[in-house]
Structures are given as C-alpha cells and as structure tokens.
Design a protein around this motif. Structure first.
Motif, PDB file in Angstrom:
ATOM      1  N   UNK A 272       0.848  -1.201   0.000  1.00 29.45           N
ATOM      2  CA  UNK A 272       0.000   0.000   0.000  1.00 29.45           C
ATOM      3  C   UNK A 272       0.885   1.254   0.000  1.00 29.45           C
ATOM      4  N   UNK A 273       0.513   2.257  -0.774  1.00 34.66           N
ATOM      5  CA  UNK A 273       1.220   3.542  -0.762  1.00 34.66           C
ATOM      6  C   UNK A 273       1.015   4.224   0.581  1.00 34.66           C
ATOM      7  N   UNK A 274       2.117   4.584   1.232  1.00 34.20           N
ATOM      8  CA  UNK A 274       1.994   5.241   2.550  1.00 34.20           C
ATOM      9  C   UNK A 274       2.707   6.590   2.533  1.00 34.20           C
ATOM     10  N   UNK A 275       2.565   7.292   1.420  1.00 31.80           N
ATOM     11  CA  UNK A 275       3.049   8.671   1.323  1.00 31.80           C
ATOM     12  C   UNK A 275       2.453   9.459   2.498  1.00 31.80           C
ATOM     13  N   UNK A 276       3.298  10.183   3.255  1.00 35.71           N
ATOM     14  CA  UNK A 276       2.781  10.879   4.449  1.00 35.71           C
ATOM     15  C   UNK A 276       1.651  11.872   4.167  1.00 35.71           C
ATOM     16  N   UNK A 277       1.524  12.342   2.919  1.00 28.97           N
ATOM     17  CA  UNK A 277       0.409  13.248   2.622  1.00 28.97           C
ATOM     18  C   UNK A 277      -0.920  12.487   2.489  1.00 28.97           C
ATOM     19  N   UNK A 279      -1.556   9.543   4.763  1.00 25.80           N
ATOM     20  CA  UNK A 279      -1.702   8.555   5.844  1.00 25.80           C
ATOM     21  C   UNK A 279      -2.494   9.063   7.050  1.00 25.80           C
ATOM     22  N   UNK A 280      -3.238  10.143   6.875  1.00 26.98           N
ATOM     23  CA  UNK A 280      -4.068  10.646   7.973  1.00 26.98           C
ATOM     24  C   UNK A 280      -4.989   9.568   8.522  1.00 26.98           C
ATOM     25  N   UNK A 281      -5.506   8.699   7.646  1.00 25.44           N
ATOM     26  CA  UNK A 281      -6.417   7.625   8.082  1.00 25.44           C
ATOM     27  C   UNK A 281      -5.754   6.724   9.123  1.00 25.44           C
ATOM     28  N   UNK A 327      -5.050  15.221   4.381  1.00 24.10           N
ATOM     29  CA  UNK A 327      -4.320  13.954   4.393  1.00 24.10           C
ATOM     30  C   UNK A 327      -5.240  12.740   4.538  1.00 24.10           C
ATOM     31  N   UNK A 328      -6.557  12.999   4.651  1.00 26.11           N
ATOM     32  CA  UNK A 328      -7.515  11.886   4.704  1.00 26.11           C
ATOM     33  C   UNK A 328      -8.837  12.262   4.042  1.00 26.11           C
ATOM     34  N   UNK A 329      -8.749  13.242   3.124  1.00 28.09           N
ATOM     35  CA  UNK A 329      -9.978  13.836   2.580  1.00 28.09           C
ATOM     36  C   UNK A 329     -10.922  12.780   1.979  1.00 28.09           C
ATOM     37  N   UNK A 330     -10.370  11.781   1.293  1.00 24.28           N
ATOM     38  CA  UNK A 330     -11.236  10.788   0.648  1.00 24.28           C
ATOM     39  C   UNK A 330     -11.690   9.689   1.615  1.00 24.28           C
ATOM     40  N   UNK A 331     -11.111   9.690   2.820  1.00 24.65           N
ATOM     41  CA  UNK A 331     -11.435   8.617   3.777  1.00 24.65           C
ATOM     42  C   UNK A 331     -12.498   9.043   4.788  1.00 24.65           C
ATOM     43  N   UNK A 332     -12.995  10.250   4.687  1.00 20.02           N
ATOM     44  CA  UNK A 332     -13.962  10.713   5.694  1.00 20.02           C
ATOM     45  C   UNK A 332     -15.257   9.882   5.661  1.00 20.02           C
TER      46      UNK A 332
END
Ligand code: S3P
Length: 446
Positions: A272-277, A279-281, A327-332
C-alpha cells in the motif's frame, strides 16, 4: 451470511447480510488512483517510452487514458501488468476532433486543463458525466486565466462543458485558498512548458504525488515544505520513465475499518502507498484505538510503500479537523462508519470540501447512516457522530459515488439484518473488484 450483486433497472444492487465471521487474510488493493492518473498524464506529455506497472483499471484512469489517446498519444491496452505509452512531448499533442470526456473524474478534468490551456493555437472542449458537470472548475479556471488562459463555460466559466482556446501562458505565483492537489497539479502542469517560475502556495499540504513524479520525469521543481510552497521552473521537457504504482491507501481504508469493527478480525493489506500526505487515516484510526502495524516499509519509484496489518479492537470517538483533513480527505466517509461503532462522540470539522466531491459526501453519509440507525448530526463543514450504535440494514443509495458505495458496504457488514445498496456499480470508478475482495475477506469465496 451472503453478499450478492444483482442487476436492477438503474444499475446494480449490492445486497449484504450482516457478517457472522471474523475477517481474515492477506489482500492487495488496486493501484493508487492519483498516481495512476499522473503516470498516464506525464507519460503522455514526456518524450519517449513510459511503462506503468500496477495501473488502476478503474473507470477514472480509463477516462484519462482515453482523453490523451484522442490527442494522438499511443497507449497500449490498459492492464495491471504493464502499460506502455509512447509519449508525444508536451508540444505535440494533437487537437482532438471531438469532445474530451473526463467521465466522473475531477482529477482528469482539472489536471488536463493545465495542459490544454497552454496548447497555443489548438482548441479543445472538455466535458464529463452529470456529477462532474456540476463540480466547480473555477478553482482551476481562475488561476489559469491569470496565466493568460482562455476558457469558457456555464456559470461564469466555472462548469463543464468547458471550451479551451490554447494560448501562450505566463507564470504566476498563486496563493490557493484551498488545499487541493488537483489545483496545485493543474498549475504545475501549466507551468511546465513556459519560461519562468510558476509557484503554488497552499494553506495546508495536499498530496504531493505530482511533485514527486514530475521530479522523477526530469522537471525542475523547488519545494519549501515549511511554507507549503512548490515552484516549477520552466520550460522543461520530460523524459519517459518506469512507474510502479502502489496499492491505493484510499481503497485499503475500507478494509482497515472493516477489520477494526468486525470482532476477531485480522487483515494484512500488502503493498500500500503510505506517502505521508495520504496517511491521515492511519493516524486517526490509531487515535481511535485501532491496532495497526506497518511492515515491510520501502520506497518504490519515489513513493513510500508498506504492508499494513490491522486487528480488530474497540474504538473510541475523536476529533478530526485542521491540517490532517487534506491527508484523509477521501477517507472521511469510511471514518464516519468507524465513528458509528466507536464509544463516544467523533467530530469531523474543516471538511467542507466534501460537499463538492463526486456527491455531497457530508449530506449523503449523514442521510444514509441515519437510515441505518446511526446518530449523526450534519455540520456545515463536517459531521458529529455519537456511538456506539447498532446499525440495522435497510435500503440505501450510493448517489453514484464510489466511496459512498464502499463505505456503506462496510457499514452493512457490521450491521444487523440485510442492507441493499442501490447504484453499487459506482465502486468500479476506483475499485473494480471490490465485491470479489469483500466476498474473499468474509470467506464466502476462496
Ligand atoms: C486528488 C485530489 C483530491 C482527492 C481526489 C484525488 C488527486 O482532490 O479528493 O480524489 O488525485 O489530485 P482535491 O485536490 O480537489 O482535494
């Protein structure tokens, strides 16, 4: 328990009975959507051959590929194994004789506008599906106009279909009012072919895949991380590269929440890509009490990648606001599901951007989770969710939004009784085999 996809008059229904087994296994998620778009776009405008491994075969990257194919770029058949692009170079895109259709994809339309605006002497018309035709394009049209672009559309040039008359652009320094990787990437692409420094300053750092990939393709990029400032120094020509696309953390997010809330579960999501921008999730789930471990961390073609192990654990509510939001906009939407199972109140703020995604994700999640029995209050810029609640399955709607479909599917797994999600075909935008993986982690198929 059962999970079935049936064909209805207006699309597909996903029918889910509550899960009576723990979720187990090692899985992989499809390629990162943001990186897939960028690999196709940079490959198309670079000189020479670009190869892409692990491309997402969802509808959104297909839209990007078909737009650039209409402008004369040779792209091999799309596959996860390998896609080969014969890049034309930025100046050699041809004027398409028909509309460029970005489908449901905001990233395709906004990033492509940055390229089209500077194609002096060529004319383009870009459009999309009914959702995309209602989403705001002024956020890219206005700064592009400051650079000298000529773009026309409905509602003061803010809604697609948009007509673009390519011009010679000039560089600008742009203070973006929103943290948006689409805006930032659009302007960096517009700055690529012109003499001088094009700078974007964001209020908060958004995903930086464009910066990383542009650098890898040979662009001259300067970054000031403290000021959220990025500059492209043009003109630069890009050279084709090999890109390996990691799994999409935004797709992994559904399994992370599923494993956290279904008792006794343990999943490993590999590659999985874990680019810090992005990984807010992970940080929020950990703050909520989730048991998460990162393993096998490495860098693959300029992007951090790892395996994520998660075990179920009781969750507690938390506040999600401020700098973590981009950093988690799509995971809300999926975090809203987690919140219904968490002890106490979860408050999500500063997330008004969700109102202009593929659907109004704040309104839709509040409405559909409430139908399932959740205690959700819709705020102007977020949600307030009090848990834990015992969700009960019922008929819910996807609103044609892939992330809503999949979030509701995970809610349905942990809910009592049967849930029917209407318009479930939307999942194929970013996750073509979502239902198969769902059946797999539930042990329904091997
Ligand atoms: C994306 C950026 C985000 C995200 C979208 C993909 C990208 O949008 O929500 O799914 O690939 O650049 P914004 O840049 O509008 O926040």
């Amino acid at each position: 328990m059962s999970i079935t996809l049936t064909t209805a008059e207006s699309g597909q229904n996903l029918i889910i009975d509550s899960v009576d087994v723990a979720l187990q296994g090692k899985i992989r998620v499809p390629g990162d959507k943001s990186i897939s778009h960028r690999a196709l776009i940079l490959g198309a405008i670079a000189s020479g051959e670009t190869t892409i491994e692990g491309l997402l075969l969802g509808e959104d990257p297909r839209s990007t590929a078909s737009c650039f194919a209409s402008m004369g770029v040779e792209i091999s058949q799309l596959s996860t194994e390998q896609v080969i692009i014969n890049g034309l170079g930025l100046a050699n895109l041809s004027e398409p004789s028909d509309l460029l259709n970005a489908g449901n994809s905001g990233t395709t339309m906004r990033l492509m506008l940055g390229i089209l605006a500077g194609q002096a002497g060529k004319f383009f018309t870009v459009t999309g599906d009914s959702s995309l035709r209602s989403r705001p394009m002024s956020r890219v049209v206005k700064p592009l106009q400051q650079m000298g672009a000529q773009i026309w559309g409905r509602k003061d040039n803010s809604l697609a279909p948009l007509a673009v008359s390519g011009q010679s652009l000039r560089p600008i320094e742009y203070h973006s009012p929103i943290a948006s990787a689409q805006v930032k990437s659009c302007l960096l692409l517009a700055g690529l072919g012109i003499e001088g420094r094009t700078t974007v300053i964001e209020p908060r750092l958004s995903r930086d895949h464009s910066e990383r990939m542009l650098q890898a393709f040979g662009a001259n990029i300067e970054r000031d991380f403290l000021a959220n400032r990025v500059t492209i120094i043009g003109p630069t020509s890009l050279t084709g590269q090999k890109v390996i696309v990691p799994g999409d953390i935004s797709s992994a997010a559904f399994w992370l929440v599923a494993a956290a809330i279904v008792e006794g579960s343990e999943l490993v999501i590999e590659n999985v890509g874990i680019n810090p921008t992005r990984t807010g999730i992970l940080e929020v789930l950990q703050e909520m009490g989730a048991n998460i471990r990162l393993e096998n961390q490495r860098i693959v073609t300029g992007e951090p990648v790892g395996d994520i192990r998660i075990k179920s654990s009781p969750l507690r509510g938390c506040e999600i606001s401020g700098a973590i939001i981009p950093r988690l906009i799509d995971e809300i939407p999926i975090l809203a599901v987690a919140a219904t199972f968490a002890q106490g109140t979860t408050i999500i703020r500063d997330a008004q951007e969700l109102r202009v995604k593929e659907s109004d994700r704040l309104a839709v999640m509040a409405k559909e989770l409430t139908k399932m029995g959740a205690q959700v209050l819709e705020l102007p810029d977020g949600l307030e969710i009090t848990g834990p609640t015992h969700l009960v399955g019922t008929d819910v709607e996807s609103y044609g939004d892939h992330r809503i479909t999949m979030s509701l599917a995970i809610a349905a797994l942990a809910a009592q009784k049967t849930t029917t999600i209407r318009g479930a075909e939307a999942a194929t935008i970013s996750y073509p085999n979502f239902v198969t993986t769902l059946q797999k982690v539930c042990g329904i198929i091997l």
